[in-house]
Design an enzyme around this catalytic site. Sequence first.
Site, PDB file in Angstrom:
ATOM      1  N   HIS A 194       0.864  -1.184   0.000  1.00 16.94           N
ATOM      2  CA  HIS A 194       0.000   0.000   0.000  1.00 16.94           C
ATOM      3  C   HIS A 194       0.900   1.234   0.000  1.00 16.94           C
ATOM      4  O   HIS A 194       2.119   1.109   0.055  1.00 16.94           O
ATOM      5  CB  HIS A 194      -0.886   0.003   1.232  1.00 16.94           C
ATOM      6  N   THR A 195       0.289   2.398  -0.002  1.00 15.96           N
ATOM      7  CA  THR A 195       1.045   3.643   0.086  1.00 15.96           C
ATOM      8  C   THR A 195       1.989   3.603   1.286  1.00 15.96           C
ATOM      9  O   THR A 195       1.546   3.388   2.413  1.00 15.96           O
ATOM     10  CB  THR A 195       0.095   4.837   0.294  1.00 15.96           C
ATOM     11  N   GLN A 196       3.260   3.791   1.032  1.00 12.98           N
ATOM     12  CA  GLN A 196       4.206   3.797   2.140  1.00 12.98           C
ATOM     13  C   GLN A 196       4.828   5.164   2.330  1.00 12.98           C
ATOM     14  O   GLN A 196       5.556   5.392   3.280  1.00 12.98           O
ATOM     15  CB  GLN A 196       5.291   2.743   1.923  1.00 12.98           C
ATOM     16  N   SER A 197       4.605   6.053   1.409  1.00 12.42           N
ATOM     17  CA  SER A 197       5.088   7.422   1.564  1.00 12.42           C
ATOM     18  C   SER A 197       4.316   8.326   0.614  1.00 12.42           C
ATOM     19  O   SER A 197       3.854   7.876  -0.432  1.00 12.42           O
ATOM     20  CB  SER A 197       6.576   7.493   1.260  1.00 12.42           C
TER      21      SER A 197
END
Lengths: 296, 277, 263
Positions: free
Chosen positions: B39-42
């Site tokens: 998933h979005t990590q940053s």
Amino acid sequence: MLTHIRQTSIGTGYDLSNSVFSPDGRNFQVEYAVKAVENGGTAIGIRCKDGVVLALEKLVTSKLLKKDANKRIATVDRNVGVVYSGLLPDGRHFVSRARDEASSWRSSYKAPIPGSSLANRMGAYVQAYTLYNSVRPFGITGIIGGWDAETELAVDGSVGSGPKVGAGGKKQGVKEGGPFLYMIEPSGLYWGYYGAATGKGRQTAKAELEKLKLDPKNGECISLEEGVKEAARIIYLAHEDSKDKEFELEMTWVSAVGGPTKGRHEEVPKALREEAERLAKKALEGEDEEEEKMEE
Amino acid sequence: MNHLPQAWGRPRDDVYGAYNPHYLPHSHGGHQAGHPNQHTQSPIVTGTSVLAVKYNSGVVIAADNLASYGSLARFTDVHRLKVFNKKAVVGFGGDVSDMQYLDRLLLSLHVEENYAGSGDVDDKESDVALMSAKNLHTYLSKVMYKRRSEFNPLWNALLVAGLTESNEPFLASADLLGTTFSAPTLATGFGAHLAQPILRRVVPDEEASKALTREKAVEAVKECMKVLFYRDARSMNEYSIAIVDKESGVDLKLDEKLEGQSWAFADRIRGYGTQTA
Amino acid sequence: MASLFSASLPSSDPSYSFNQAPTTASEPRQHAFYPYTDNGGSTLGISGADFTIIAGDTRSTSGYNINTRYAPKLFKIGGDGPNNENARIVLSVVGFAADGRALKERLDTVVKMYKYQHGKDISVHACAQRLSHLLYNKRFFPFYVTAILGGVDDEGKGALYSYDPVGSYEREQCRAAGAAASLIMPFLDNQVNLKNQYDPNSGPGLEKKPREAQPLPRETVEQLVKDAFTSAVERHIEVGDGLQTMIITKDGIQETYSPLKKD
């Protein structure tokens, strides 16, 4: 007697089942659905120069119902309203489907559904209910009215304004969209209208609508505010035939983004509605006086 | 002949071997050994601080119009304040694509809120109640907390400014972890370090905010936007400012410019770049 | 600074215009999302003969920043409506505030559902057990909070329960939790449970008898709470701004707020 039955085709068996034609090419279940509509309170829509008005003769079925509550004209998307006449639960389902169509269009295209597409999809949906044995047709005629944005609309959730000129830039001064009004019948048939009427008083209402200046080809159309007043008058007039029953007038409108509702479908403000009702009552009294004079 | 149409025009498995989808994303049948679903990590494209102050009859909120791609000032016309209705404005810091997602979510919420009602009407008599800023904040904070609990956070810091059901000024924040808090002045991101101390000097407590005028509140916010532009390298000099007032409703200005800048302090700064002493 | 510029000396190899060429092929960089944070603050609870007091500071922090000076950590549980009128149970949570709020909302729902289903208020000890379950059920992705639950038990005595983040719990006379727990707890051990206190007249030297702990009167306890927090504020940066207290008796919950130092 036998010949009479055969002539109307009632009792021949072809009217008992949905999706089955009679030998002379009629679908009786659909025709009976139309009968259900013909008993409902009058509903009309007027497509004016700068907006659309929807109006409804809401028959008061019980004195125990709260006044001005239980609204019947529904909002489907910000800019679209629906009014219907006939079996109310069928209408609720129709509205619910229209809302789903509008929101699924938004999630696909990140933009509001155009009136023509919504009418097309609802037409297809209603028509599907004439095809299968397990269902019955909709017992309503629905009027869909709204305003498609005229100028290029930002994509939902978009940021920034994009390039001002050149590739991907905007074409200046493009105008499209505008007011729309569609009416969908139990068969699934739908057309776009300048003025639409359904329900018990539709004949009176249609006759009145035809007198209004609504076709832009014949010069200046009536304005939205005039439309509101005409709508109120027509509903009051259409009610004359069932005078013994009490009713409430429900009215909504949609204007352009620059107009009074800022492109949204909203209830007509109380003050304006009351003014329109006052004028409607006055017009009726005037008519009565004329009739009395004629009789004299 | 192969009678399965989906196989037509494709390399034959018996000649070329089965198609190897390993490089494709998980959603399209790809799976790299040892690489779990990501998933979005940053955050990628980001907005910087959002500021807001409560005053005697409303709230002032502001955010600049910049969306940065790392240190690149990528988009300079991004409006990070979103008007929900007459009672609520949301200011977004952090990831811009997540802001867009939330904006669409708010739009669909607004459409649904108006199915029954009649536009932006707030009328006790006719039982039509507008969703208040407080309601909206509760909703948004639950969205944020749910997403963090799924390890798929919406990478934002939000300020919700507006009015409560009883038309009292309301201001609260929610972030990517679902943490929420409320105060008479709030600032996200760099603003929490640079603007919040200045704002707190003007409005130390709830009492002070009840005595603060609209003009003073706007002045304080504008001053802070200026300080942030001086010191925050991911900021710009164009900003949006919204005022939610219980008398006059929402007043949103999208393309304001910072006024009265003075860089006189700059030549006294030591310790950066070539001036090492 | 100079070494930075000497890194890429002229050579015939194709080189980079910037001073540091990537040393290895870039691997997918793992920047994991960490779903927790610590919002600081402290709570404490003391039970008396017929009351329980729970207190907490109202500061919320992230790192060295103060988020707000008023974020309550004490929540009424049960009772009527969204404002929990007529509630008789208080939950305090300290640690990760978002989890704290989620936990409070779950417990509040459970307690309200209990009343709808059984037609009577839940007892504190049943509520305490239920809270343990809520925490334990999420032990593989815990609520990062230290909870303290207070009320009055079936016999009318003050009841206080303390928890760890995964639901281990016990009933105690007193408990401090949160950032300044290690500062407050020894003070409470000494002042409430009379640890390291001996009767001076009970014998010589090491034969002195330890003093026995007795339930303390309300005025004494209120003063202890104030002293504990004013001291904690002096020594811990995450504690301060305001003190919220709730005193639960058979007649209801009495809530007070008093300022603490804001530095």
